[in-house]
Design an enzyme around this catalytic site. Structure first.
Site, PDB file in Angstrom:
ATOM      1  N   TYR A 140      12.417  -4.134  -5.881  1.00  0.00           N
ATOM      2  CA  TYR A 140      11.240  -4.106  -6.743  1.00  0.00           C
ATOM      3  C   TYR A 140      10.188  -3.077  -6.353  1.00  0.00           C
ATOM      4  O   TYR A 140       9.624  -2.418  -7.214  1.00  0.00           O
ATOM      5  CB  TYR A 140      10.592  -5.500  -6.728  1.00  0.00           C
ATOM      6  CG  TYR A 140       9.278  -5.588  -7.459  1.00  0.00           C
ATOM      7  CD1 TYR A 140       9.239  -5.712  -8.846  1.00  0.00           C
ATOM      8  CD2 TYR A 140       8.061  -5.554  -6.775  1.00  0.00           C
ATOM      9  CE1 TYR A 140       8.031  -5.783  -9.530  1.00  0.00           C
ATOM     10  CE2 TYR A 140       6.852  -5.629  -7.450  1.00  0.00           C
ATOM     11  CZ  TYR A 140       6.841  -5.748  -8.822  1.00  0.00           C
ATOM     12  OH  TYR A 140       5.655  -5.821  -9.484  1.00  0.00           O
TER      13      TYR A 140
ATOM     14  N   CYS B 211       6.519 -13.556   2.518  1.00  0.00           N
ATOM     15  CA  CYS B 211       6.628 -12.355   3.341  1.00  0.00           C
ATOM     16  C   CYS B 211       5.363 -12.210   4.172  1.00  0.00           C
ATOM     17  O   CYS B 211       4.260 -12.347   3.639  1.00  0.00           O
ATOM     18  CB  CYS B 211       6.796 -11.116   2.455  1.00  0.00           C
ATOM     19  SG  CYS B 211       6.760  -9.579   3.409  1.00  0.00           S
TER      20      CYS B 211
ATOM     21  N   GLY C 146      -0.111   0.091  -4.909  1.00  0.00           N
ATOM     22  CA  GLY C 146      -1.417  -0.533  -4.716  1.00  0.00           C
ATOM     23  C   GLY C 146      -2.398  -0.007  -5.735  1.00  0.00           C
ATOM     24  O   GLY C 146      -2.553   1.205  -5.869  1.00  0.00           O
TER      25      GLY C 146
ATOM     26  N   CYS D 149      12.577 -13.067   3.071  1.00  0.00           N
ATOM     27  CA  CYS D 149      12.087 -13.839   1.920  1.00  0.00           C
ATOM     28  C   CYS D 149      13.238 -14.538   1.194  1.00  0.00           C
ATOM     29  O   CYS D 149      13.017 -15.458   0.416  1.00  0.00           O
ATOM     30  CB  CYS D 149      11.285 -12.953   0.971  1.00  0.00           C
ATOM     31  SG  CYS D 149      12.096 -11.406   0.577  1.00  0.00           S
TER      32      CYS D 149
ATOM     33  N   ASN E 170       0.200   1.005   5.721  1.00  0.00           N
ATOM     34  CA  ASN E 170       1.053   0.231   4.824  1.00  0.00           C
ATOM     35  C   ASN E 170       1.821  -0.774   5.673  1.00  0.00           C
ATOM     36  O   ASN E 170       2.476  -0.400   6.639  1.00  0.00           O
ATOM     37  CB  ASN E 170       2.012   1.167   4.088  1.00  0.00           C
ATOM     38  CG  ASN E 170       3.038   0.431   3.243  1.00  0.00           C
ATOM     39  OD1 ASN E 170       4.118   0.934   2.998  1.00  0.00           O
ATOM     40  ND2 ASN E 170       2.722  -0.764   2.785  1.00  0.00           N
ATOM     41  N   GLY E 171       1.746  -2.059   5.261  1.00  0.00           N
ATOM     42  CA  GLY E 171       2.422  -3.115   6.010  1.00  0.00           C
ATOM     43  C   GLY E 171       1.420  -4.150   6.465  1.00  0.00           C
ATOM     44  O   GLY E 171       0.218  -4.016   6.213  1.00  0.00           O
TER      45      GLY E 171
ATOM     46  N   CYS F 288       0.853  -1.173   0.000  1.00  0.00           N
ATOM     47  CA  CYS F 288       0.000   0.000   0.000  1.00  0.00           C
ATOM     48  C   CYS F 288       0.895   1.231   0.000  1.00  0.00           C
ATOM     49  O   CYS F 288       2.080   1.150   0.303  1.00  0.00           O
ATOM     50  CB  CYS F 288      -0.871   0.048   1.250  1.00  0.00           C
ATOM     51  SG  CYS F 288      -2.045  -1.307   1.371  1.00  0.00           S
TER      52      CYS F 288
ATOM     53  N   ASP G  41      16.057  -9.444 -14.993  1.00  0.00           N
ATOM     54  CA  ASP G  41      14.769  -9.230 -14.322  1.00  0.00           C
ATOM     55  C   ASP G  41      15.040  -8.973 -12.837  1.00  0.00           C
ATOM     56  O   ASP G  41      16.128  -9.267 -12.335  1.00  0.00           O
ATOM     57  CB  ASP G  41      13.865 -10.453 -14.508  1.00  0.00           C
ATOM     58  CG  ASP G  41      12.387 -10.104 -14.416  1.00  0.00           C
ATOM     59  OD1 ASP G  41      12.058  -8.965 -14.011  1.00  0.00           O
ATOM     60  OD2 ASP G  41      11.555 -10.967 -14.750  1.00  0.00           O
ATOM     61  N   ASP G  42      14.021  -8.422 -12.134  1.00  0.00           N
ATOM     62  CA  ASP G  42      14.247  -8.074 -10.731  1.00  0.00           C
ATOM     63  C   ASP G  42      14.201  -9.273  -9.804  1.00  0.00           C
ATOM     64  O   ASP G  42      14.951  -9.355  -8.836  1.00  0.00           O
ATOM     65  CB  ASP G  42      13.235  -7.013 -10.275  1.00  0.00           C
ATOM     66  CG  ASP G  42      11.810  -7.483 -10.452  1.00  0.00           C
ATOM     67  OD1 ASP G  42      11.292  -8.168  -9.561  1.00  0.00           O
ATOM     68  OD2 ASP G  42      11.211  -7.195 -11.504  1.00  0.00           O
TER      69      ASP G  42
ATOM     70  N   SER H  34      11.092  -2.761 -13.890  1.00  0.00           N
ATOM     71  CA  SER H  34      11.912  -2.894 -12.685  1.00  0.00           C
ATOM     72  C   SER H  34      13.254  -3.568 -12.948  1.00  0.00           C
ATOM     73  O   SER H  34      14.167  -3.467 -12.126  1.00  0.00           O
ATOM     74  CB  SER H  34      11.141  -3.633 -11.585  1.00  0.00           C
ATOM     75  OG  SER H  34      10.571  -4.802 -12.115  1.00  0.00           O
TER      76      SER H  34
ATOM     77  N   CYS I 187      12.847  -3.271   4.814  1.00  0.00           N
ATOM     78  CA  CYS I 187      12.606  -4.311   3.799  1.00  0.00           C
ATOM     79  C   CYS I 187      13.579  -4.146   2.628  1.00  0.00           C
ATOM     80  O   CYS I 187      13.545  -3.142   1.923  1.00  0.00           O
ATOM     81  CB  CYS I 187      11.168  -4.197   3.292  1.00  0.00           C
ATOM     82  SG  CYS I 187      10.830  -5.213   1.842  1.00  0.00           S
TER      83      CYS I 187
ATOM     84  N   CYS J 177      15.711  -6.318   6.707  1.00  0.00           N
ATOM     85  CA  CYS J 177      14.997  -7.592   6.662  1.00  0.00           C
ATOM     86  C   CYS J 177      15.270  -8.209   5.299  1.00  0.00           C
ATOM     87  O   CYS J 177      15.153  -7.536   4.275  1.00  0.00           O
ATOM     88  CB  CYS J 177      13.488  -7.383   6.834  1.00  0.00           C
ATOM     89  SG  CYS J 177      12.538  -8.914   6.553  1.00  0.00           S
TER      90      CYS J 177
HETATM   91  S1  SF4 Z   1      10.310 -10.807   3.966  1.00  0.00           S
HETATM   92 FE1  SF4 Z   1      11.208  -9.905   2.100  1.00  0.00          FE
HETATM   93  S2  SF4 Z   1       9.548  -8.660   1.244  1.00  0.00           S
HETATM   94 FE2  SF4 Z   1       8.992  -9.114   3.364  1.00  0.00          FE
HETATM   95  S3  SF4 Z   1       9.725  -7.372   4.572  1.00  0.00           S
HETATM   96 FE3  SF4 Z   1      11.336  -8.921   4.613  1.00  0.00          FE
HETATM   97  S4  SF4 Z   1      12.657  -8.388   2.850  1.00  0.00           S
HETATM   98 FE4  SF4 Z   1      10.741  -7.324   2.578  1.00  0.00          FE
END
Ligand code: SF4
Length: 550
Positions: free
Chosen positions: A287, A427, A65, A481, A140-141, A38, A390-391, A328, A281, A478
């Site tokens: 991306y 995620c 979004g 993923c 957002n989140g 978002c 590609d991303d 991207s 993130c 983070c």
């Molecule tokens: S899991 Fe991946 S997409 Fe989700 S917040 Fe962490 S780095 Fe970002």
């Protein structure tokens, strides 16, 4: 969540018609790419047209979004919300913006990472406090203690959280608004936020308001971005710096992880509601964010170019031309070309807006698959050994179709290079990839993925290379993923999921759903509340012509 979960259909494995249909669905889901979450925008600027500033701010955040959009304005006495399903340009027109008068506003663009795509789940979400004032909130989140919050709301109200005498909203954001409103009547919104925010777990960048004051808050890990900007006569908060640029605001600073801002006639106040433990993130760099956005002092475009350069070092290729998968993949392809010395060119043209239509394509058009989104420039591709950048790869269906399309267009060799490590984990903080079993990198080794894609070689940038490109210490990021190390502890599986509240609602014996319009949203919608008078609260739904008391 991916609609390729519709594979739970009944198709026997040897039913080729059904199989091509499910493949087709998987490709359609994949073509949309990882879904952003978002975008939030807030402005406090007496004397300015805050609705129009929000409208243009949301335009700059449209990529985050595309399912719904909304703006709430406060004029000192009322909070008015206008929201609907659709793109920003579809939801608002001159007339609706003219009706939104005030000195502060909160805007939101939504992709559903929690709850279905319904009018009720569009944001800003809205509540009336016990004293009759209004509260509008954009989020957002994704939270990870949604079930716990839902129980708290149920304990407060004696009802399932999602029932408010109107159609059900089924988002974590709605629970935040409800809990804020329930305490705000006694202690005011600011103090209510200071008490509530430390109890939320997960990712949240919030913009919210009552009649007088704009608020912004970011979770203690700062998973999602949120920035503060200055107008000549006011303040702006936004998910990305690109949204400050479009309204002529100058960047001041990021909203700190664990910080609450309040902006009103008394100026800007900052309160620390939790210690800062940054875990931004990393996928925002890969991306999600616009290339012209800056995160933690680092340009997203520069980061992506640096990723491409690193990719060329880690996975060189003997080729004639580097082409991006637009948009991207473009900066990383530029970086790859720079570092490798292989010429850069455009070999694919993107149908930029096709993924943003709500009109379902006919079967004939759907069978064109990837050509709905990308069209090859045959004269550029024919006879060439290509590096295609590609991303990211989620399910792999897009890249498989892409490789086939490039070979059909005359490519001699196709070397796929990916500007992120393999996505192996879902995620839970606000990006909608797929379930773990749908992630292609979860079940296959590198050569297995290469064979699935049908390319001559495959290379993903290393996680170390990606982190280096962001110029952030890994301890502040983070990357769950990619590495499965979730910085915010997750509850058990049963307490997670995009449709958690809907599932809980279906199970709850107290849930007696009244008559609803039942459709995915109603055309146009305004919620308005008069300060000091709960009885004046009313919800109207534009051309549907119905009015009900909330
Ligand atoms: S899991 Fe991946 S997409 Fe989700 S917040 Fe962490 S780095 Fe970002």
């Amino acid at each position: 969540m991916s609609q390729s979960a519709q594979r739970s259909g009944t198709s026997p494995i040897n039913d080729s018609a059904d199989k091509s249909h499910t493949d087709d669905q998987a490709l359609q889901a994949d073509l949309a790419g990882p879904r952003e979450e978002c975008g939030v925008f807030g402005v406090w600027a007496p004397g300015e047209d805050v609705a129009k500033l929000s409208y243009f701010g949301l335009f700059a955040l449209q990529h985050r979004g595309q399912e719904a959009a909304g703006i709430a304005v406060g004029d000192g006495r009322h909070v008015t919300v206008f929201k609907d399903l659709g793109l920003v340009s579809q939801v608002f027109d001159e007339q609706s913006l003219q009706s939104l008068r005030g000195h502060l506003a909160v805007g939101h663009t939504r992709y559903s990472t929690t709850g279905s795509t319904t009018w009720e789940n569009a944001q800003p979400t809205f509540r009336t406090t016990a004293t009759g004032s209004g509260l509008a909130l954009g989020h957002n989140g994704n939270l990870v203690n949604t079930a716990e919050l839902r129980d708290r709301v149920a304990a407060l109200t004696g009802r399932p959280a999602v029932q408010h005498g109107r159609d059900a909203a089924t988002t974590d954001s709605d629970l935040i608004c409800e809990l804020l409103a329930s305490t705000a009547a006694d202690v005011g919104v600011e103090e209510a936020a200071v008490r509530l925010l430390p109890t939320l777990r997960g990712a949240f960048s919030l913009a919210f308001c009552d009649e007088q004051t704009l608020y912004a808050a970011r979770d203690p890990h700062g998973v999602r971005p949120l920035v503060l900007g200055r107008l000549e006569r006011g303040w702006v908060v936004a998910s990305e710096t690109a949204a400050l640029d479009i309204v002529g605001a100058t960047f001041v600073r990021e909203v700190e992880p664990g910080e609450l801002l309040a902006i009103d006639r008394g100026g800007l106040r900052s309160t620390r509601f939790a210690p800062s433990e940054p875990k931004g993130c990393i996928f925002e760099y890969v991306y999600v964010a616009r290339p012209d956005t800056t995160i933690a002092g680092r340009s997203v475009h520069s980061t992506r170019v640096a990723i491409g350069r690193r990719l060329a070092e880690e996975y060189p290729a003997d080729a004639d031309l580097v082409i991006p998968v637009p948009e991207s993949g473009t900066p990383a392809a530029i970086g790859f070309a720079q570092a490798s010395g292989i010429p850069y060119g455009h070999g694919l043209v993107k149908n930029a807006y096709v993924g943003r239509t709500f009109i379902q394509p006919s079967q004939t058009i759907r069978e064109l698959g990837i050509r709905l989104k990308l069209n090859p420039l045959r004269e550029v591709i024919r006879g060439k050994r290509l590096v295609v950048v590609d991303d990211s790869i989620v399910r792999g269906n897009t890249q498989r179709a892409l490789v086939r399309m490039l070979r059909e267009a005359g490519a001699l060799e196709v070397h796929v290079r990916i500007a992120s490590p393999p996505v192996r984990w879902p995620c839970f903080y606000g990006i909608d990839f797929a379930t773990r079993s749908e992630l292609v990198a979860n079940g296959l080794d590198m050569d297995g993925i290469r064979r699935l894609l049908g390319c001559d070689s495959l290379g993903y940038v290393s996680l170390e290379g990606l982190i280096d490109a962001t110029e952030q210490p890994s301890s502040r990021l983070c990357a769950a993923c990619f590495d499965g190390k979730y910085p915010i502890p997750l509850p058990e599986d049963a307490q997670l999921g995009k449709h958690l509240l809907e599932e809980l609602m279906a199970e709850d014996p107290r849930n007696i759903t009244g008559p609803t319009n039942g459709a995915n949203g109603k055309p146009g919608g305004i919620a308005r509340v008069g300060a000091g008078s709960a009885a004046s609260a009313a919800t109207t739904f534009g051309s549907a012509g119905t009015m009900r008391q909330p």
